[in-house]
Design a protein around this motif. Structure first.
Motif, mmCIF file in Angstrom:
data_model
loop_
_atom_site.group_PDB
_atom_site.id
_atom_site.type_symbol
_atom_site.label_atom_id
_atom_site.label_comp_id
_atom_site.label_asym_id
_atom_site.label_seq_id
_atom_site.Cartn_x
_atom_site.Cartn_y
_atom_site.Cartn_z
ATOM 1 N N THR A 220 10.331 -24.209 -15.246
ATOM 2 C CA THR A 220 11.141 -23.402 -13.882
ATOM 3 C C THR A 220 10.210 -23.035 -13.034
ATOM 4 O O THR A 220 10.405 -23.130 -11.967
ATOM 5 N N ALA A 221 8.942 -22.191 -13.650
ATOM 6 C CA ALA A 221 8.119 -21.757 -12.662
ATOM 7 C C ALA A 221 7.749 -22.874 -11.836
ATOM 8 O O ALA A 221 7.349 -22.419 -10.500
ATOM 9 N N ARG A 222 7.307 -23.917 -12.105
ATOM 10 C CA ARG A 222 6.795 -25.051 -11.593
ATOM 11 C C ARG A 222 7.579 -25.412 -10.466
ATOM 12 O O ARG A 222 7.344 -25.632 -9.252
ATOM 13 N N ILE A 223 8.913 -25.756 -10.762
ATOM 14 C CA ILE A 223 9.972 -26.048 -9.705
ATOM 15 C C ILE A 223 10.151 -24.848 -8.767
ATOM 16 O O ILE A 223 10.197 -25.257 -7.472
ATOM 17 N N GLU A 224 9.911 -23.658 -9.114
ATOM 18 C CA GLU A 224 10.231 -22.630 -8.121
ATOM 19 C C GLU A 224 9.068 -22.710 -7.170
ATOM 20 O O GLU A 224 9.147 -22.240 -5.951
ATOM 21 N N GLU A 225 7.724 -22.814 -7.595
ATOM 22 C CA GLU A 225 6.582 -23.006 -6.932
ATOM 23 C C GLU A 225 6.866 -24.070 -5.767
ATOM 24 O O GLU A 225 6.504 -23.801 -4.590
ATOM 25 N N LEU A 226 7.485 -25.046 -6.333
ATOM 26 C CA LEU A 226 7.643 -26.254 -5.638
ATOM 27 C C LEU A 226 8.476 -25.834 -4.408
ATOM 28 O O LEU A 226 8.472 -26.346 -3.326
ATOM 29 N N ILE A 227 9.639 -25.477 -4.843
ATOM 30 C CA ILE A 227 10.901 -25.114 -4.008
ATOM 31 C C ILE A 227 10.190 -24.065 -2.645
ATOM 32 O O ILE A 227 10.309 -24.438 -1.509
ATOM 33 N N PHE A 228 8.994 -23.191 -3.189
ATOM 34 C CA PHE A 228 8.619 -22.457 -2.098
ATOM 35 C C PHE A 228 7.631 -23.181 -1.077
ATOM 36 O O PHE A 228 7.923 -23.150 0.119
ATOM 37 N N GLU A 229 6.992 -24.140 -1.578
ATOM 38 C CA GLU A 229 6.351 -25.210 -0.900
ATOM 39 C C GLU A 229 7.277 -25.871 -0.072
ATOM 40 O O GLU A 229 6.742 -26.123 1.224
ATOM 41 N N LEU A 230 8.206 -26.746 -0.702
ATOM 42 C CA LEU A 230 8.956 -27.426 0.067
ATOM 43 C C LEU A 230 9.740 -27.013 1.518
ATOM 44 O O LEU A 230 9.930 -27.743 2.206
ATOM 45 N N ALA A 231 9.874 -25.730 1.058
ATOM 46 C CA ALA A 231 10.864 -24.802 2.243
ATOM 47 C C ALA A 231 10.045 -24.868 3.757
ATOM 48 O O ALA A 231 10.610 -24.513 4.480
ATOM 49 N N ARG A 232 8.630 -25.287 3.719
ATOM 50 C CA ARG A 232 7.934 -25.164 4.825
ATOM 51 C C ARG A 232 8.302 -26.015 5.703
ATOM 52 O O ARG A 232 8.401 -26.216 6.873
ATOM 53 N N ASN A 233 8.902 -27.452 4.952
ATOM 54 C CA ASN A 233 9.446 -28.375 5.827
ATOM 55 C C ASN A 233 10.709 -28.725 5.886
ATOM 56 O O ASN A 233 11.317 -29.672 6.509
ATOM 57 N N PHE A 234 11.268 -28.432 4.452
ATOM 58 C CA PHE A 234 12.891 -28.817 4.378
ATOM 59 C C PHE A 234 13.776 -27.554 4.425
ATOM 60 O O PHE A 234 13.075 -26.476 4.147
ATOM 61 N N THR A 235 14.985 -27.842 4.738
ATOM 62 C CA THR A 235 16.042 -26.884 4.504
ATOM 63 C C THR A 235 16.539 -27.056 3.229
ATOM 64 O O THR A 235 16.943 -28.077 2.587
ATOM 65 N N ILE A 236 16.413 -25.957 2.494
ATOM 66 C CA ILE A 236 16.805 -25.929 0.856
ATOM 67 C C ILE A 236 17.926 -25.148 0.600
ATOM 68 O O ILE A 236 17.986 -23.833 0.850
ATOM 69 N N VAL A 237 18.971 -25.912 0.065
ATOM 70 C CA VAL A 237 19.979 -24.975 -0.537
ATOM 71 C C VAL A 237 20.162 -25.352 -1.913
ATOM 72 O O VAL A 237 20.412 -26.213 -2.456
ATOM 73 N N ILE A 238 20.177 -23.995 -2.641
ATOM 74 C CA ILE A 238 20.090 -24.068 -4.138
ATOM 75 C C ILE A 238 21.037 -23.380 -4.765
ATOM 76 O O ILE A 238 21.583 -21.941 -4.313
ATOM 77 N N VAL A 239 21.747 -23.985 -5.703
ATOM 78 C CA VAL A 239 23.135 -23.174 -6.331
ATOM 79 C C VAL A 239 22.337 -22.984 -7.676
ATOM 80 O O VAL A 239 21.636 -23.537 -8.581
ATOM 81 N N THR A 240 22.553 -21.532 -8.078
ATOM 82 C CA THR A 240 21.924 -21.224 -9.274
ATOM 83 C C THR A 240 22.613 -20.071 -10.107
ATOM 84 O O THR A 240 23.372 -19.487 -9.418
ATOM 85 N N HIS A 241 22.601 -20.059 -11.425
ATOM 86 C CA HIS A 241 23.325 -19.185 -12.377
ATOM 87 C C HIS A 241 22.555 -18.049 -12.341
ATOM 88 O O HIS A 241 22.804 -16.916 -13.148
ATOM 89 N N SER A 242 21.225 -17.919 -12.179
ATOM 90 C CA SER A 242 20.231 -17.148 -12.602
ATOM 91 C C SER A 242 19.993 -16.299 -11.300
ATOM 92 O O SER A 242 19.547 -16.472 -10.280
ATOM 93 N N MET A 243 20.530 -14.970 -11.341
ATOM 94 C CA MET A 243 20.148 -14.040 -10.394
ATOM 95 C C MET A 243 18.757 -13.740 -9.856
ATOM 96 O O MET A 243 18.296 -13.637 -8.849
ATOM 97 N N GLN A 244 17.958 -13.649 -11.183
ATOM 98 C CA GLN A 244 16.490 -13.621 -10.762
ATOM 99 C C GLN A 244 15.945 -14.769 -10.015
ATOM 100 O O GLN A 244 15.215 -14.556 -9.259
ATOM 101 N N GLN A 245 16.576 -15.990 -10.297
ATOM 102 C CA GLN A 245 15.837 -17.181 -9.731
ATOM 103 C C GLN A 245 16.322 -16.954 -8.121
ATOM 104 O O GLN A 245 15.374 -17.075 -7.332
#
Lengths: 288, 239
Positions: A220-245
């Motif tokens: 999960t941490a790897r994916i979150e790190e990746l999401i952070f990186e991807l957001a430099r170039n992409f528009t990301i919309v994420i559905v999550t059940h984890s408030m912390q996430q």
């Protein structure tokens, strides 16, 4: 394709006038943009029915480019339904009717003349459960560029595969076994493979439907790190059940409840001082 | 507000609030008794106030530990997060209030056994009474999650600052009148300064209650009327 969306921007008639009016309709302050980034996806008064049952009630929202927007809310609140409207995944469900308007870069994505397949190349999607094709790692990533014909030579395709796997943070782990089946990877690796597959066709928007719910904390941490990186170039919309996430990865958070967009705001505001009691009750664990 | 689905979380928050109430009660008592000790030059009472301080310090540590544990265990969000953070902040203000009350009590021990006209002490006593009322009000505002009441306390702090400035001038005048008053008046001046600082911590608590209830941090400058730092001898004595 059964969508309740016969009129397009270019059509004539009174309905068009109404829909034009909708576009200029001021958003509630909470639904507008509050970042410096331009709006990538704009939705106005989006309503979804599954047969007789109404799943979404007039959702209007501006999603800024190159940032992460999280959709949160209890099960059945409509967040995934709305997410699936953004790349017309709901078209594949015969009883589903979508009304209202969704634009990407100002262009109506429910325009009749628009090919949904091309739309889905621009708006990629990553699902809850990693779903690699039963093919090799290489083929999983090469599949999209091949069917869209975006590459002309084997060498170019190799490059796209490598770049996509690198962007998805998977290259170093799989570069020596690209011909092995994608299904043989660990859950977290499979999910990153799916992200690489989505990236390979050069999307602008990436939709993620609970991308980490089947993963352990490290993956999960790897994916979150990746999401952070991807957001430099992409528009990301994420559905999550984890408030912390949601709190960790997103810049904007939208709270859905019973098919309504209840509150939309900067993530730090939503998680420290939400303005709607329903949002507060949900994120503090007072109702489920 | 309705309860959490996880009821143990409610119990955690209730415990924290209970501990703050206990600390508040103790800090209030130290403040009241140190003033009484000063007015009556009662060394025994002053010593009892000094002896209360370790208990207040221990409570603050307990609150901090409990708050940290609650954050780790429950990952509080929104109002719950503000609740836990407020407990930490208020506990630290109350601990300082206890220290300052203890300092006043120490002055009582220092000036004991000397005769002085009661009227010199009356000013400090009056100021203490005002601050005490402020402290009581702000603790009630915390218990009731009452932003309006907390803001009233916050606004009233200016009066205390003004009173302190007046007291400063008055004590300076006594010192000018008779140099034998200097030791006593200096101690009183420090005592008054301590009381004024207690007032500051009380308004800090008011700000925390405002944050707890509304989710917004106060950005406006608090009304300040303490001009003693700029007061010269000539001004003070009117010569």
């Amino acid at each position: 394709m059964v969508t309740d969306h016969p009129e397009t921007f270019h059509n004539q008639g009174p309905t068009t006038v109404n829909r034009m009016a909708d576009l200029t309709m001021p958003l509630t302050p909470a639904a507008g943009l509050f970042t410096a980034n331009e709006a990538k996806v704009t939705a106005r008064d989006v309503t979804v029915h599954y047969g007789e049952k109404q799943a979404l009630f007039g959702v209007s929202i501006d999603i800024p480019e190159r940032s992460v927007t999280a959709f949160i809310g209890p099960s059945g609140c409509g967040k995934s339904t709305f997410l699936r409207c953004i790349n017309r995944m709901n078209d594949t469900i015969p009883i589903c009717r979508v009304a209202g308007e969704i634009r990407i870069d100002g262009a109506d994505i429910y325009d009749r003349r628009l090919d949904p397949v091309l739309l889905r190349a621009r708006v990629g999607m990553v699902f809850q459960k990693p779903n690699p094709f039963p093919k090799s790692i290489y083929e999983n990533v090469a599949y999209g560029p091949r069917i869209h014909g975006t590459t002309t030579s084997r060498q170019e395709l190799d490059e796209v595969v490598e770049t996509s796997l690198r962007k998805a943070g998977l290259w170093d782990e799989v570069k020596d076994r690209l011909d092995q089946p994608g299904t043989g990877l660990s859950g977290g690796q499979q999910q990153r493979l799916c992200i690489a597959r989505a990236i390979a066709v050069g999307p602008e928007v990436i939709l993620m439907d609970e991308p980490c719910s089947a993963l352990d904390p490290i993956a999960t941490a790897r994916i979150e790190e990746l999401i952070f990186e991807l957001a430099r170039n992409f528009t990301i919309v994420i559905v999550t059940h984890s408030m912390q996430q949601a709190a960790r990865v997103s810049q904007q958070t939208a709270f859905f409840h019973l098919g309504h967009l209840v509150e939309y705001g900067a993530t730090e505001q939503i998680f420290t001082a939400p303005s709607d009691t329903r949002t507060q009750d949900y994120i503090t664990g007072r109702f489920g | 507000m309705s309860d959490h689905i996880v009821r143990a979380f409610d119990a955690d928050l209730r415990t924290l609030r209970g501990m703050i109430a206990e600390m508040g009660g103790l800090a209030e008592k130290m403040m009241t008794e140190s003033t009484r000790a000063l007015a009556a030059r009662d060394i025994e009472l002053a010593r009892r106030v000094i002896a209360m301080d370790p208990k207040l310090d221990a409570l603050q540590r307990e609150i901090e530990e409990k708050a940290i544990l609650t954050i780790a265990r429950r990952q509080p969000m929104a109002v719950d997060l503000r609740d836990v953070v407020s407990a930490i902040r208020i506990a630290s203000d109350l601990e300082r209030i206890g220290d300052l009350a203890k300092n006043v009590a120490k002055r009582v021990v220092a000036i004991a056994g000397q005769f002085h006209p009661q009227k010199i002490v009356t000013g400090v006593e009056h100021m203490s009474d005002l601050v005490m009322a402020q402290l009581r009000d702000v603790l009630d505002a915390y218990a009731a999650r009452d932003d309006e009441r907390a803001m009233d306390v916050w606004k009233r702090d200016g009066q205390i600052d003004a009173l302190y400035t007046a007291l400063f001038r008055e004590l300076l005048t006594y010192m000018m009148e008779d140099p034998r008053n200097i030791t006593f008046c200096t101690h009183l001046l420090f005592a008054a300064k301590n009381v004024e600082r207690i007032g500051d911590h009380t308004t800090n608590i008011g700000e925390t209650v405002h944050y707890l209830v509304t989710g917004h941090t106060l950005t406006a400058e608090r009304p300040k009327n303490d001009t003693s730092s700029f007061t010269t001898l000539d001004e003070a004595t009117g010569s």
